[in-house]
Design a protein around this motif. Structure first.
Motif, PDB file in Angstrom:
ATOM      1  N   VAL A  21      14.029  46.482  -8.215  1.00 28.34           N
ATOM      2  CA  VAL A  21      12.853  46.418  -9.086  1.00 28.34           C
ATOM      3  C   VAL A  21      11.747  47.275  -8.489  1.00 28.34           C
ATOM      4  CG1 VAL A  21      11.118  44.918 -10.144  1.00 28.34           C
ATOM      5  CG2 VAL A  21      13.438  44.061  -9.787  1.00 28.34           C
ATOM      6  N   TYR A  22      11.022  47.994  -9.358  1.00 23.47           N
ATOM      7  CA  TYR A  22       9.839  48.752  -8.952  1.00 23.47           C
ATOM      8  C   TYR A  22       8.642  48.229  -9.745  1.00 23.47           C
ATOM      9  CZ  TYR A  22       6.467  52.624  -8.906  1.00 23.47           C
ATOM     10  OH  TYR A  22       5.326  53.373  -8.797  1.00 23.47           O
ATOM     11  N   VAL A  23       7.516  48.029  -9.058  1.00 24.97           N
ATOM     12  CA  VAL A  23       6.312  47.511  -9.714  1.00 24.97           C
ATOM     13  C   VAL A  23       5.116  48.344  -9.262  1.00 24.97           C
ATOM     14  CG1 VAL A  23       4.889  45.477 -10.157  1.00 24.97           C
ATOM     15  CG2 VAL A  23       7.311  45.191  -9.574  1.00 24.97           C
ATOM     16  N   ASN A  24       4.242  48.705 -10.211  1.00 22.97           N
ATOM     17  CA  ASN A  24       3.001  49.368  -9.823  1.00 22.97           C
ATOM     18  C   ASN A  24       1.872  48.998 -10.774  1.00 22.97           C
ATOM     19  OD1 ASN A  24       3.385  50.908 -12.152  1.00 22.97           O
ATOM     20  ND2 ASN A  24       2.832  52.835 -11.154  1.00 22.97           N
ATOM     21  N   ARG A  25       0.685  49.431 -10.439  1.00 21.60           N
ATOM     22  CA  ARG A  25      -0.518  49.208 -11.255  1.00 21.60           C
ATOM     23  C   ARG A  25      -1.229  50.552 -11.332  1.00 21.60           C
ATOM     24  NH1 ARG A  25      -6.035  47.450 -10.667  1.00 21.60           N
ATOM     25  NH2 ARG A  25      -6.619  45.840 -12.184  1.00 21.60           N
ATOM     26  N   GLU A  47      -6.236  46.036 -18.031  1.00 21.88           N
ATOM     27  CA  GLU A  47      -7.673  46.236 -18.241  1.00 21.88           C
ATOM     28  C   GLU A  47      -7.891  47.402 -19.196  1.00 21.88           C
ATOM     29  OE1 GLU A  47     -10.003  46.681 -14.688  1.00 21.88           O
ATOM     30  OE2 GLU A  47      -8.725  45.317 -13.542  1.00 21.88           O
ATOM     31  N   GLY A  48      -9.036  47.373 -19.888  1.00 19.56           N
ATOM     32  CA  GLY A  48      -9.447  48.495 -20.712  1.00 19.56           C
ATOM     33  C   GLY A  48      -8.783  48.553 -22.074  1.00 19.56           C
ATOM     34  N   LYS A  49      -9.065  49.656 -22.764  1.00 17.87           N
ATOM     35  CA  LYS A  49      -8.529  49.894 -24.101  1.00 17.87           C
ATOM     36  C   LYS A  49      -8.078  51.337 -24.202  1.00 17.87           C
ATOM     37  CE  LYS A  49     -11.675  46.532 -26.248  1.00 17.87           C
ATOM     38  NZ  LYS A  49     -12.792  46.352 -27.206  1.00 17.87           N
ATOM     39  N   GLY A  50      -7.215  51.594 -25.171  1.00 17.90           N
ATOM     40  CA  GLY A  50      -6.746  52.950 -25.377  1.00 17.90           C
ATOM     41  C   GLY A  50      -5.680  52.987 -26.451  1.00 17.90           C
ATOM     42  N   PHE A  51      -4.741  53.905 -26.290  1.00 19.51           N
ATOM     43  CA  PHE A  51      -3.688  54.072 -27.282  1.00 19.51           C
ATOM     44  C   PHE A  51      -2.352  54.293 -26.575  1.00 19.51           C
ATOM     45  CE2 PHE A  51      -7.658  55.685 -29.084  1.00 19.51           C
ATOM     46  CZ  PHE A  51      -7.779  54.837 -30.184  1.00 19.51           C
ATOM     47  N   ASN A  93       3.329  48.285 -14.496  1.00 20.81           N
ATOM     48  CA  ASN A  93       4.662  48.726 -14.894  1.00 20.81           C
ATOM     49  C   ASN A  93       5.715  48.043 -14.032  1.00 20.81           C
ATOM     50  OD1 ASN A  93       4.054  51.068 -16.836  1.00 20.81           O
ATOM     51  ND2 ASN A  93       2.815  51.577 -15.047  1.00 20.81           N
ATOM     52  N   CYS A  94       6.760  47.549 -14.665  1.00 24.33           N
ATOM     53  CA  CYS A  94       7.911  46.987 -13.964  1.00 24.33           C
ATOM     54  C   CYS A  94       9.144  47.751 -14.431  1.00 24.33           C
ATOM     55  CB  CYS A  94       8.054  45.494 -14.238  1.00 24.33           C
ATOM     56  SG  CYS A  94       9.536  44.758 -13.506  1.00 24.33           S
ATOM     57  N   VAL A  95       9.859  48.356 -13.493  1.00 26.98           N
ATOM     58  CA  VAL A  95      10.991  49.222 -13.795  1.00 26.98           C
ATOM     59  C   VAL A  95      12.257  48.628 -13.186  1.00 26.98           C
ATOM     60  CG1 VAL A  95      12.011  51.449 -13.173  1.00 26.98           C
ATOM     61  CG2 VAL A  95       9.680  51.356 -14.053  1.00 26.98           C
ATOM     62  N   PHE A  96      13.342  48.610 -13.959  1.00 29.17           N
ATOM     63  CA  PHE A  96      14.640  48.180 -13.432  1.00 29.17           C
ATOM     64  C   PHE A  96      15.745  48.730 -14.324  1.00 29.17           C
ATOM     65  CE2 PHE A  96      12.983  44.936 -16.230  1.00 29.17           C
ATOM     66  CZ  PHE A  96      14.063  44.555 -17.021  1.00 29.17           C
ATOM     67  N   ASP A 139       0.068  38.158 -17.133  1.00 28.92           N
ATOM     68  CA  ASP A 139      -0.862  38.769 -16.183  1.00 28.92           C
ATOM     69  C   ASP A 139      -0.659  38.191 -14.789  1.00 28.92           C
ATOM     70  OD1 ASP A 139      -3.750  38.571 -14.780  1.00 28.92           O
ATOM     71  OD2 ASP A 139      -3.701  40.363 -16.027  1.00 28.92           O
ATOM     72  N   SER A 140      -0.564  36.859 -14.703  1.00 30.31           N
ATOM     73  CA  SER A 140      -0.373  36.191 -13.416  1.00 30.31           C
ATOM     74  C   SER A 140       0.950  36.578 -12.770  1.00 30.31           C
ATOM     75  CB  SER A 140      -0.438  34.669 -13.622  1.00 30.31           C
ATOM     76  OG  SER A 140      -0.172  33.987 -12.420  1.00 30.31           O
ATOM     77  N   LEU A 141       2.011  36.673 -13.569  1.00 25.54           N
ATOM     78  CA  LEU A 141       3.316  37.043 -13.023  1.00 25.54           C
ATOM     79  C   LEU A 141       3.316  38.479 -12.503  1.00 25.54           C
ATOM     80  CD1 LEU A 141       5.665  35.361 -15.660  1.00 25.54           C
ATOM     81  CD2 LEU A 141       5.501  34.788 -13.234  1.00 25.54           C
ATOM     82  N   PHE A 142       2.663  39.387 -13.227  1.00 24.55           N
ATOM     83  CA  PHE A 142       2.598  40.771 -12.759  1.00 24.55           C
ATOM     84  C   PHE A 142       1.809  40.873 -11.458  1.00 24.55           C
ATOM     85  CE2 PHE A 142       4.173  42.706 -16.748  1.00 24.55           C
ATOM     86  CZ  PHE A 142       4.908  43.732 -16.204  1.00 24.55           C
ATOM     87  N   ARG A 143       0.750  40.100 -11.339  1.00 21.14           N
ATOM     88  CA  ARG A 143      -0.021  40.109 -10.089  1.00 21.14           C
ATOM     89  C   ARG A 143       0.845  39.651  -8.921  1.00 21.14           C
ATOM     90  NH1 ARG A 143      -5.692  40.333 -10.752  1.00 21.14           N
ATOM     91  NH2 ARG A 143      -6.327  40.320 -12.950  1.00 21.14           N
ATOM     92  N   SER A 144       1.619  38.606  -9.144  1.00 21.88           N
ATOM     93  CA  SER A 144       2.496  38.092  -8.092  1.00 21.88           C
ATOM     94  C   SER A 144       3.579  39.106  -7.737  1.00 21.88           C
ATOM     95  CB  SER A 144       3.149  36.777  -8.535  1.00 21.88           C
ATOM     96  OG  SER A 144       2.181  35.774  -8.745  1.00 21.88           O
ATOM     97  N   MET A 145       4.147  39.760  -8.754  1.00 19.21           N
ATOM     98  CA  MET A 145       5.186  40.750  -8.505  1.00 19.21           C
ATOM     99  C   MET A 145       4.642  41.944  -7.727  1.00 19.21           C
ATOM    100  SD  MET A 145       7.336  40.776 -12.107  1.00 19.21           S
ATOM    101  CE  MET A 145       8.671  41.779 -11.448  1.00 19.21           C
ATOM    102  N   LEU A 146       3.456  42.408  -8.097  1.00 18.24           N
ATOM    103  CA  LEU A 146       2.876  43.558  -7.399  1.00 18.24           C
ATOM    104  C   LEU A 146       2.580  43.207  -5.946  1.00 18.24           C
ATOM    105  CD1 LEU A 146       1.823  46.470  -7.669  1.00 18.24           C
ATOM    106  CD2 LEU A 146      -0.424  45.504  -8.166  1.00 18.24           C
TER     107      LEU A 146
END
Length: 292
Positions: A21-25, A47-51, A93-96, A139-146
């Protein structure tokens, strides 16, 4: 079909030897090219907004929105504006690899509905799914994974897989909860078609009452389903679509700003300027100078 300008990202660029697994922010910008990949990606707007440009679609994004991106899907995130003074668009991002799903299915215990979700939703080559993290559990799970990925300890590979299983099951549950109200109601018009119509014709004058009537729902029920589906109220969503359209016109035409406001659905130029500054973080004139 992917554009000839689409870059292919391979899993070897992210997963080191023996990594699963790869994880980044990441802070999104306008430099990253449109790309596809040979791995599964879970992308979560922190965070934030966009497209989010996905194939031929452009989807407004905001905090709490998660995308399940199978191999072969062309996409790229873009901030709402190139201004450095605007709040950044930040995505986890979580990659696998799809092959990891085989072992994860054993962890889940072979529950047919969830296994079916893993096999079909995460590996279909021409589809993507999105869901809104209404309780911010994702959100909480991604924080823990990172944190586990960046600060590995004994047992980190197994811990990361356990977190990934929690993430996948949570996504499955959210998708079930999101679709439930739509399945319970026998709407005369597809809710998805209404969203599509709004995205294609944001300049048209329409009310919640009119849209609710198309579905055969009450205004209250329509508003509740709309917020659950998009993460925004009807008016918030419509304003973002209109500002998105005005940004496109500012980039691609020499129309006067007053004409662009009208094309985007604003009869009052002051209202247009107020909404544009709030969403884009700058005036239309400043935006045009920056992108042309």
């Amino acid at each position: 079909m992917p554009s000839k300008h689409t870059q292919l990202y391979k899993v070897e660029q992210y997963l080191q030897k023996n990594d699963l697994v790869y994880v980044n922010r990441a802070t999104e910008n306008f430099q990253l090219p449109l790309h596809n990949h040979d791995f599964i990606e879970l992308a979560y707007v922190a965070e934030g907004k966009g497209f989010h440009h996905i194939g031929e679609e452009v989807v407004p994004v905001y905090k709490g929105l998660l995308f399940v991106l199978p191999p072969g899907v062309s996409h790229v995130f873009r901030p709402s504006t190139p201004s450095r003074t605007s709040p950044p668009l930040i995505v986890y991002n979580c990659v696998f690899l799809p092959s990891l799903l085989v072992s994860l299915n054993e962890w889940i215990g072979g529950e047919p509905p969830i296994v079916d979700f893993l096999e079909k939703q995460l590996t279909h080559p021409s589809a993507f799914q999105s869901v809104f993290d209404s309780n911010y559990l994702i959100d909480s799970l991604f924080r823990s994974m990172l944190r586990e990925y960046e600060q590995p300890q004994n047992g980190s590979p197994a811990y990361l897989q356990a977190l990934l299983v929690q993430l996948l099951v949570s996504i499955y549950r959210l998708m079930q909860d999101t679709n439930k109200p739509l399945l319970e109601e026998k709407a005369s018009t597809s809710f998805a078609q209404i969203i599509s119509d709004l995205e294609q014709h944001p300049h048209e004058s329409v009310t919640v009452g009119q849209l609710a009537a198309r579905c055969g729902w009450s205004e209250r029920h329509f508003s509740r389903v709309f917020k659950q589906h998009t993460g925004q109220s009807f008016l918030q969503y419509l304003q973002h679509l209109r500002i998105k359209k005005s940004c496109e016109l500012l980039r691609s035409s020499q129309l006067k700003i007053s004409a662009i406001a009208e094309e985007a659905g604003y009869k009052n130029i002051d209202a247009f300027l107020t909404h544009f500054k709030r969403i884009a973080g700058m005036t239309p004139r400043e935006y045009r100078r920056m992108v042309q």
